[in-house]
Enzyme design. Structure first.
Site, PDB file in Angstrom:
ATOM      1  N   GLY A 322      -5.769  -9.225 -12.342  1.00  0.00           N
ATOM      2  CA  GLY A 322      -7.080  -8.603 -12.190  1.00  0.00           C
ATOM      3  C   GLY A 322      -6.940  -7.107 -12.355  1.00  0.00           C
ATOM      4  O   GLY A 322      -7.324  -6.525 -13.356  1.00  0.00           O
ATOM      5  N   ARG A 323      -6.322  -6.483 -11.346  1.00  0.00           N
ATOM      6  CA  ARG A 323      -6.040  -5.059 -11.407  1.00  0.00           C
ATOM      7  C   ARG A 323      -5.275  -4.684 -12.673  1.00  0.00           C
ATOM      8  O   ARG A 323      -5.532  -3.650 -13.298  1.00  0.00           O
ATOM      9  CB  ARG A 323      -5.207  -4.676 -10.175  1.00  0.00           C
ATOM     10  CG  ARG A 323      -4.849  -3.211 -10.082  1.00  0.00           C
ATOM     11  CD  ARG A 323      -3.592  -2.994  -9.229  1.00  0.00           C
ATOM     12  NE  ARG A 323      -3.584  -3.784  -8.023  1.00  0.00           N
ATOM     13  CZ  ARG A 323      -3.881  -3.341  -6.816  1.00  0.00           C
ATOM     14  NH1 ARG A 323      -4.237  -2.085  -6.662  1.00  0.00           N
ATOM     15  NH2 ARG A 323      -3.813  -4.130  -5.758  1.00  0.00           N
ATOM     16  N   TYR A 364      -5.742   1.692   2.304  1.00  0.00           N
ATOM     17  CA  TYR A 364      -4.385   1.294   1.949  1.00  0.00           C
ATOM     18  C   TYR A 364      -3.412   2.469   1.815  1.00  0.00           C
ATOM     19  O   TYR A 364      -2.292   2.273   1.376  1.00  0.00           O
ATOM     20  CB  TYR A 364      -4.383   0.572   0.584  1.00  0.00           C
ATOM     21  CG  TYR A 364      -5.226  -0.674   0.515  1.00  0.00           C
ATOM     22  CD1 TYR A 364      -5.165  -1.644   1.501  1.00  0.00           C
ATOM     23  CD2 TYR A 364      -6.077  -0.880  -0.569  1.00  0.00           C
ATOM     24  CE1 TYR A 364      -5.938  -2.784   1.413  1.00  0.00           C
ATOM     25  CE2 TYR A 364      -6.849  -2.029  -0.661  1.00  0.00           C
ATOM     26  CZ  TYR A 364      -6.772  -2.981   0.328  1.00  0.00           C
ATOM     27  OH  TYR A 364      -7.526  -4.111   0.245  1.00  0.00           O
ATOM     28  N   CYS A 391     -19.009  11.767   6.485  1.00  0.00           N
ATOM     29  CA  CYS A 391     -18.707  12.293   7.816  1.00  0.00           C
ATOM     30  C   CYS A 391     -17.505  11.583   8.423  1.00  0.00           C
ATOM     31  O   CYS A 391     -17.602  10.921   9.466  1.00  0.00           O
ATOM     32  CB  CYS A 391     -19.935  12.160   8.714  1.00  0.00           C
ATOM     33  SG  CYS A 391     -21.301  13.199   8.175  1.00  0.00           S
ATOM     34  N   TYR A 421     -11.197  -2.666  -7.824  1.00  0.00           N
ATOM     35  CA  TYR A 421     -11.531  -2.648  -6.404  1.00  0.00           C
ATOM     36  C   TYR A 421     -12.437  -1.501  -5.973  1.00  0.00           C
ATOM     37  O   TYR A 421     -13.083  -1.599  -4.927  1.00  0.00           O
ATOM     38  CB  TYR A 421     -10.267  -2.689  -5.519  1.00  0.00           C
ATOM     39  CG  TYR A 421      -9.449  -3.926  -5.777  1.00  0.00           C
ATOM     40  CD1 TYR A 421      -9.918  -5.170  -5.357  1.00  0.00           C
ATOM     41  CD2 TYR A 421      -8.263  -3.867  -6.489  1.00  0.00           C
ATOM     42  CE1 TYR A 421      -9.204  -6.315  -5.629  1.00  0.00           C
ATOM     43  CE2 TYR A 421      -7.538  -5.009  -6.772  1.00  0.00           C
ATOM     44  CZ  TYR A 421      -8.020  -6.235  -6.338  1.00  0.00           C
ATOM     45  OH  TYR A 421      -7.317  -7.373  -6.615  1.00  0.00           O
TER      46      TYR A 421
END
Length: 463
Positions: A322-323, A364, A391, A421
């Site tokens: 995917g990535r 991550y 914030c 993602y």
């Protein structure tokens, strides 16, 4: 002062890893091809271009922040995986990385299948015309409704994750009068060398059926006992952002061992083996990803060797990048709002996006690169931290990078390798509006996922 509090000190925010970025790059204007899509260049005027379009023109037409996705690069990477594994294997794109109808059509054109893990992803896949037999449904807690939708649609595989799902799916298939092909997700006990939250094959986590504890073998027995389920094989996924195949070798050995046990106990040789995805990409120049052809040769060799050792026919292999396909094909375009030097530390550069469009740095501890996109500069390098407008002190886009010391408000910055993602995990934190996805191809640009509006937010707030 509270006893639980303590003074932070002037270097509280200095988390630069020892030896990391020991020196600035020789040329701040250079674009490392490892981290950018294949059509990214510097134009004659120094402006970053992609597919022949300038970053300044894209920002003017579509606004910032914006995800800019290179169609030609996506197609080339998808095709590269398909060709590397050949007709004797299946390549499924992991839709959780990024999914929209345009992407589904590209995958269909290039001959890939598609992994989905929710009713929403399945709806996008079907709406865009992906043949259901080329869809696989994942998930550790699929609802009865999701299973019913998948069975009714005729998806090619459902990857079963628990005893309860075996029974739930069997009842669903029986009610619809079909025999549903399934794979069993096996937890093989591999410690992938990656972040704790994206390692998925060690014992103490939510996915799969334990091999060591006997749950996988029992799941085989239960599945074979249900006539409405057709057990096609085994599935494993050891984690994400992995740069070598050593973990896959251990996983394959253990999965093939289970295939041999199934043959010996049940007299059945299961015909399919899915080793999942998780191969890494370059987010910075320090990363060294492997090419699909090299990965294909390695995984095929591993499976053949292990099957020969136990006297099994080689099953049909599946992988799930995917990535590795979409990650490098996109960058996020931001506009600088403020530049705040902190003497003796670094300069904080605030942009008009942040953790609402890229949560991965906060979640991550992910690392990214960044480049000045609206011009080149001969100024001295400065150590910078690119931060968002939310914030939260953890609202960091790029933790540590060198940028030109003359960086100023209204400059454009581009953060590469944000195809995977970032949009999928985007949020409305602080009621931010999620950015558009702008596809560029051969000198033209079009929106495939539009920018949210305040009307979108208010439409859901029924008061």
């Amino acid at each position: 002062m509270s006893r639980s509090a303590h003074p932070a000190g002037p270097r509280h925010g200095d988390v630069l890893p020892e030896g990391h970025y020991a020196a600035p790059p020789a040329d701040l204007n250079a674009l490392d091809p490892k981290v950018w899509s294949r059509t990214v260049r510097r134009g004659p005027d120094g402006v970053l271009t992609v597919a022949g379009l300038s970053a300044t023109a894209l920002a003017e037409e579509f606004g910032t922040p914006a995800y800019v996705l290179d169609e030609a690069d996506f197609r080339a990477r998808a095709r590269g995986w398909r060709e590397a594994f050949g007709a004797g294997a299946d390549v499924y794109y992991a839709g959780k990385a990024f999914l929209c109808k345009a992407v589904v059509r590209w995958l269909h054109d290039e001959g890939l299948g598609l992994d989905v893990c929710s009713a929403g992803e399945l709806a996008v896949a079907l709406a865009a015309g992906m043949p259901p037999e080329r869809i696989a449904l994942h998930g550790n807690n699929k609802s009865a409704e999701e299973l019913e939708l998948a069975v009714k649609a005729g998806v090619g595989h459902i990857v079963v994750d628990s005893y309860q799902e075996i029974e739930r799916l069997a009842r669903t298939a029986e009610a619809q009068g079909v025999r549903q092909p399934v794979l069993l997700r096996v937890t093989v006990g591999v410690e992938a060398h990656t972040h704790e939250f994206i390692a998925t094959a060690h014992e103490d986590q939510k996915f799969g059926l334990s091999l060591a504890g006997g749950a996988a073998a029992e799941a085989v027995r239960r599945t074979l006992a249900r006539p409405a389920l057709e057990l096609r094989g085994l599935h494993s996924h050891i984690g994400s952002q992995i740069f070598d195949t050593a973990g896959f070798e251990v996983a394959a050995r253990r999965l093939v061992g289970l295939l041999a046990e199934v043959r010996d106990e049940h007299g059945v040789e299961l015909p399919e083996l899915d080793l999942g995805g998780g191969l890494g990409i370059a987010y910075t120049s320090e990363d060294d990803p492997r090419e699909p052809a090299e990965i294909a040769v390695s995984l095929d060799g591993i499976v053949r060797r292990e099957c020969a050792a136990v006297g099994l026919a080689v099953p049909r292999l599946s992988v799930e990048p995917g990535r590795a396909i979409v990650g490098p094909t996109a960058f996020t375009l931001y506009r600088v709002g403020t530049v705040k030097p902190l003497a003796g530390l670094r300069t904080y550069v605030s942009v008009d996006g942040g953790m609402s469009d890229n949560i991965r740095t906060a979640l991550y501890d992910a690392e990214y690169s960044v480049a000045l996109a609206s011009r080149t500069s001969e100024a001295e390098p400065m150590l910078a931290r690119v931060v968002g407008k939310h914030c939260e002190s953890g609202d960091i886009v790029v933790k540590d990078a060198f940028l030109p010391a003359d960086l100023a408000p209204d400059d454009l910055l581009a953060v590469p390798a944000t195809g995977a993602y970032c949009r999928s995990m985007a949020s409305n934190y602080n009621h931010a509006l999620r950015p558009p996805v702008v596809v560029v191809h051969e000198g033209a640009a079009r929106v495939v996922v539009r920018r949210e509006t305040e009307e979108d937010l208010l439409r859901l707030d029924i008061g």
